[in-house]
Enzyme design. Sequence first.
Site, PDB file in Angstrom:
ATOM      1  N   ASP A  39       0.952  -1.208   0.154  1.00 45.67           N
ATOM      2  CA  ASP A  39       0.454   0.214   0.217  1.00 45.67           C
ATOM      3  C   ASP A  39       1.030   1.014   0.167  1.00 45.67           C
ATOM      4  O   ASP A  39       1.996   1.634   0.037  1.00 45.67           O
ATOM      5  CB  ASP A  39      -0.797  -0.001   1.040  1.00 45.67           C
ATOM      6  N   LEU A  57       1.385   4.191  -6.266  1.00 46.19           N
ATOM      7  CA  LEU A  57       1.594   3.101  -8.065  1.00 46.19           C
ATOM      8  C   LEU A  57       1.603   4.535  -8.667  1.00 46.19           C
ATOM      9  O   LEU A  57       1.932   3.894 -10.415  1.00 46.19           O
ATOM     10  CB  LEU A  57      -0.329   2.987  -8.088  1.00 46.19           C
ATOM     11  N   TYR A 141     -14.301   8.145 -11.546  1.00 46.23           N
ATOM     12  CA  TYR A 141     -13.356   6.734 -10.390  1.00 46.23           C
ATOM     13  C   TYR A 141     -13.945   5.782 -11.671  1.00 46.23           C
ATOM     14  O   TYR A 141     -13.224   5.159 -12.101  1.00 46.23           O
ATOM     15  CB  TYR A 141     -14.183   6.614  -9.194  1.00 46.23           C
TER      16      TYR A 141
END
Length: 271
Positions: A39, A57, A141
Site C-alpha cells: 500500500d 502506484l 472513478y
Amino acid sequence: MVNPIKMHRRLLLTGAAGGLGTALRSRLTANCDVLRLSDKSAVSEAGTGEEVVLADLANAAEVDAMVAGCDAIVHLGGISVEAPFEAILQANILGVYHLYEAARKHGVKRVVFASSNHVVGYYKQGETITADHPPRPDSFYGVSKAFGEDFSRFYFDRHGIETACVRIGSSFPEPRDRRMLATWLSFDDLHRLISACLTTPVLGHSIVFGMSDNAVTWWDNSRARHIGYVPQDSSDVFRDAVFARTPAPDLNDPAAIYQGGGFVAADPLKK
C-alpha cells in the site's frame, strides 16, 4: 468458510491497508505460501507467511519492486471513491500502467483487477445488464476503472497476461441501504470470487460482477461461469432490517434512478 486451492507461491495484494484489503488479508494467506502486502500507506507488521512492501502506484520503480518475485496479483490499490481527476489519474490510470508493465517484465501471468460497478453506473436500476453491455461510467472513478478494464484487455491480447476484472458492487459486513440489497457482496463471497479467479484453469480476459446471491440484482453474471464462482451469502437476510431503517426512495432522485447511486451526483470539483 472458504477452502481455496493453494496454487501460488507468492501472491501480491495491493491496497492492503484499505477496507477490502484489510478484510482479505487473513483470508488470502490460505491461497499462497507468501502473501505480499502493499500500500502507499503504512501496513501493519507482517505476520507468519506475510511480507510488506510499501509502494506508491504512481512511482514506476516502487511498483516494479513491489511486483518482483510474485506469481499472481490481486490489485485492490488506488483511489476507491470519486475524487478530482488529477488524483484519479495518478493512482488509478498511471498506476494501472505501472502495474501491468511490472507484471510483463517479471512474468506475472494472472491478475485479479478490482474494477467497479461504477463502470456501468449510468444504467438504470430497472435494467438487467451483462458484461457485454458497453461501459457507462458514472464518475471520474468509474472512467478510471473502465480504462483499467480496457488496458488489461490490451495486455492480455498483446502479452498474454490473464485478468479477471471484478466489478465489485458494495462489499461491507452488511448492506447499508436499499440499493445495496442489489449490489451487496459479502467479504467471504469476495474471497470465494477472488479464489475462483486465481484457480480457474483458463481465465483469459474476463469481466465478472462482484455480488453475492441476492434475490434482487441488476447484473447477469452468466458470462463468468467459466470462472466457477458460486456465491454462498445473500443480502436477503438483511432485507427486513434495511427496509425498517430506511425511507422509500425518491424515484425522481438520480441516485434512485441509476445503478451507480450517489456517484451519479458526486461532484469532486465542487468546493
